[in-house]
Design a protein around this motif. Structure first.
Motif, PDB file in Angstrom:
ATOM      1  N   ASP A 162      21.482  30.088 -11.347  1.00 49.73           N
ATOM      2  CA  ASP A 162      22.226  31.344 -11.256  1.00 49.73           C
ATOM      3  C   ASP A 162      21.420  32.448 -11.917  1.00 49.73           C
ATOM      4  O   ASP A 162      20.624  32.202 -12.830  1.00 49.73           O
ATOM      5  N   MET A 163      21.676  33.677 -11.482  1.00 45.11           N
ATOM      6  CA  MET A 163      21.013  34.822 -12.078  1.00 45.11           C
ATOM      7  C   MET A 163      21.587  35.193 -13.431  1.00 45.11           C
ATOM      8  O   MET A 163      20.942  35.874 -14.225  1.00 45.11           O
ATOM      9  N   GLY A 164      22.808  34.772 -13.700  1.00 47.43           N
ATOM     10  CA  GLY A 164      23.453  35.090 -14.958  1.00 47.43           C
ATOM     11  C   GLY A 164      24.682  34.232 -15.149  1.00 47.43           C
ATOM     12  O   GLY A 164      24.926  33.283 -14.399  1.00 47.43           O
ATOM     13  N   ALA A 165      25.472  34.580 -16.168  1.00 44.47           N
ATOM     14  CA  ALA A 165      26.672  33.805 -16.474  1.00 44.47           C
ATOM     15  C   ALA A 165      27.827  34.722 -16.868  1.00 44.47           C
ATOM     16  O   ALA A 165      28.731  34.304 -17.594  1.00 44.47           O
ATOM     17  N   LEU A 166      27.823  35.951 -16.395  1.00 40.90           N
ATOM     18  CA  LEU A 166      28.871  36.896 -16.762  1.00 40.90           C
ATOM     19  C   LEU A 166      30.194  36.597 -16.087  1.00 40.90           C
ATOM     20  O   LEU A 166      31.254  36.920 -16.624  1.00 40.90           O
ATOM     21  N   LEU A 167      30.154  35.991 -14.911  1.00 38.01           N
ATOM     22  CA  LEU A 167      31.362  35.743 -14.127  1.00 38.01           C
ATOM     23  C   LEU A 167      31.605  34.242 -14.045  1.00 38.01           C
ATOM     24  O   LEU A 167      30.922  33.549 -13.285  1.00 38.01           O
ATOM     25  N   PRO A 168      32.557  33.708 -14.802  1.00 35.10           N
ATOM     26  CA  PRO A 168      32.814  32.262 -14.761  1.00 35.10           C
ATOM     27  C   PRO A 168      33.166  31.797 -13.353  1.00 35.10           C
ATOM     28  O   PRO A 168      33.981  32.406 -12.667  1.00 35.10           O
ATOM     29  N   GLY A 169      32.535  30.719 -12.926  1.00 39.29           N
ATOM     30  CA  GLY A 169      32.773  30.188 -11.594  1.00 39.29           C
ATOM     31  C   GLY A 169      31.945  30.847 -10.509  1.00 39.29           C
ATOM     32  O   GLY A 169      31.924  30.374  -9.377  1.00 39.29           O
ATOM     33  N   HIS A 170      31.280  31.951 -10.838  1.00 39.56           N
ATOM     34  CA  HIS A 170      30.473  32.673  -9.856  1.00 39.56           C
ATOM     35  C   HIS A 170      29.009  32.781 -10.271  1.00 39.56           C
ATOM     36  O   HIS A 170      28.145  32.915  -9.422  1.00 39.56           O
TER      37      HIS A 170
END
Length: 359
Positions: A324-332
């Motif tokens: 993933d590009m990041g982890a700001l959005l849980p589940g996304h």
């Protein structure tokens, strides 16, 4: 036991019978051996092994040799009941509860800003662009050592979106040109090593994130801009949902296994079918002067562009070696993981809207 198995010659340690033949081993050793053969073997209590272990052969001796020893339990743990019940089912591969909750929250923010006050939604676009640029440049620096300058990209990206909303496509192009110039100059303040690599990555980031996002602002600027943007969002989300649902349930044939092993041809067909139906409904009931057959073409184009956009970001993530590009959005994942199909779809929807119903 056969004498030959011991490997000893006949004349050593044997007594002879009256007829001249060997009568067996003599002496105390023989008597001890005979006693050992006739005496029953003591039974060692089995305190640790299960029935399957004890039935595998006589060579196995179960249980501890001494009372104060603890035999380790090496038997594998049995799976929990919910996992056993789902053993034959496919896994969704992500936290659906978190994904649905975050999706509903984002949808509420977007709809509220879109239909209450357009400049607020413009601010949402700018925020998404800046965060997306931060994620992209951070991953490039971490995984490849590429130092694309974030400050001129963020300022120029915000200017692109605002200029596109205020002055149209011409304003967006002018802002893009100044952003590129700012990236070139900003990078000159650092040592010349890898200058070309860094500015090339910066120009790519400027085009990939803010410039493509500017087409959402161009749609928003139209008289029925809120409904055009809503149609764009609905079709992209429906395309992704159709691909996910149909691919998860019926997917067997890989679409691009080297790029994204999870995508299937059946999923692409699901994306096309869902998006075409949604496009026909949106163009007929949401867009002024729109016709259902235009929505069919629009849905087809969205399904293709959204899939290509998803594959494009998958290529980037595979090159970077990340999930993933990041982890700001849980589940996304990160913001860029949600923008991957939206960004390349925005110019497609904007252009077809202009062709079908004007600007």
């Amino acid at each position: 036991m056969n004498d030959a198995s011991w490997g000893a010659p006949p004349h050593m340690g044997h007594r002879w019978s009256p007829d001249g033949g060997p009568a067996g081993p003599a002496g105390p050793l023989h008597e001890a051996g005979a006693a050992a053969q006739t005496r029953p073997m003591p039974i060692v209590p089995d305190a640790g092994g299960d029935q399957d272990d004890r039935e595998q052969g006589a060579a196995h001796v179960g249980g501890p040799l001494f009372r104060d020893e603890q035999e380790p339990d090496i038997r594998p743990e049995e799976p929990a009941a919910p996992q056993a019940a789902q053993a034959g089912k496919k896994s969704a591969g992500r936290d659906l509860r978190a994904a649905i909750g975050v999706g509903i929250g984002l949808g509420a923010v977007i709809l509220a800003s879109l239909f209450v006050y357009k400049p607020v939604f413009l601010g949402v676009i700018v925020l998404a662009v800046v965060v997306g640029l931060w994620e992209l440049t951070s991953r490039l620096a971490e995984r490849k050592g590429i130092r694309a300058p974030l400050v001129p990209l963020a300022i120029g990206g915000a200017a692109m979106v605002v200029a596109g909303y205020v002055n149209g496509a011409e304003g967006a192009w002018v802002a893009m040109a100044f952003t590129a110039l700012a990236v070139l100059v900003w990078r000159m303040t650092e040592p010349p090593d890898d200058y070309l690599k860094d500015v090339t990555a910066g120009l790519f980031a400027a085009f990939y994130v803010p410039f493509l996002a500017t087409f959402v602002a161009l749609m928003l600027a139209a008289g029925d801009g809120a409904w055009r943007v809503l149609t764009f969002l609905i079709l992209t989300v429906v395309s992704d949902t159709g691909a996910y649902a149909v691919g998860w349930r019926f997917g067997k044939h890989k679409l691009a296994p080297r790029i994204s092993p999870g995508k299937t041809r059946e999923g692409l067909l699901g994306a096309v079918a869902f998006a075409m139906v949604a496009g026909a409904l949106c163009m007929q009931f949401l867009i002024d002067d729109g016709v259902w057959w235009q929505g069919l073409l629009l849905g087809l184009a969205v399904a293709v562009s959204a899939t290509l956009g998803d594959l494009g970001e998958s290529m980037i993530k595979r090159d970077l070696g990340i999930k993933d590009m990041g982890a700001l959005l849980p589940g996304h994942g990160g913001i860029m993981d949600r923008l991957d199909s939206l960004l390349p779809t925005a110019p497609v929807v904007w252009l077809l809207m202009v062709v079908f119903v004007g600007s």
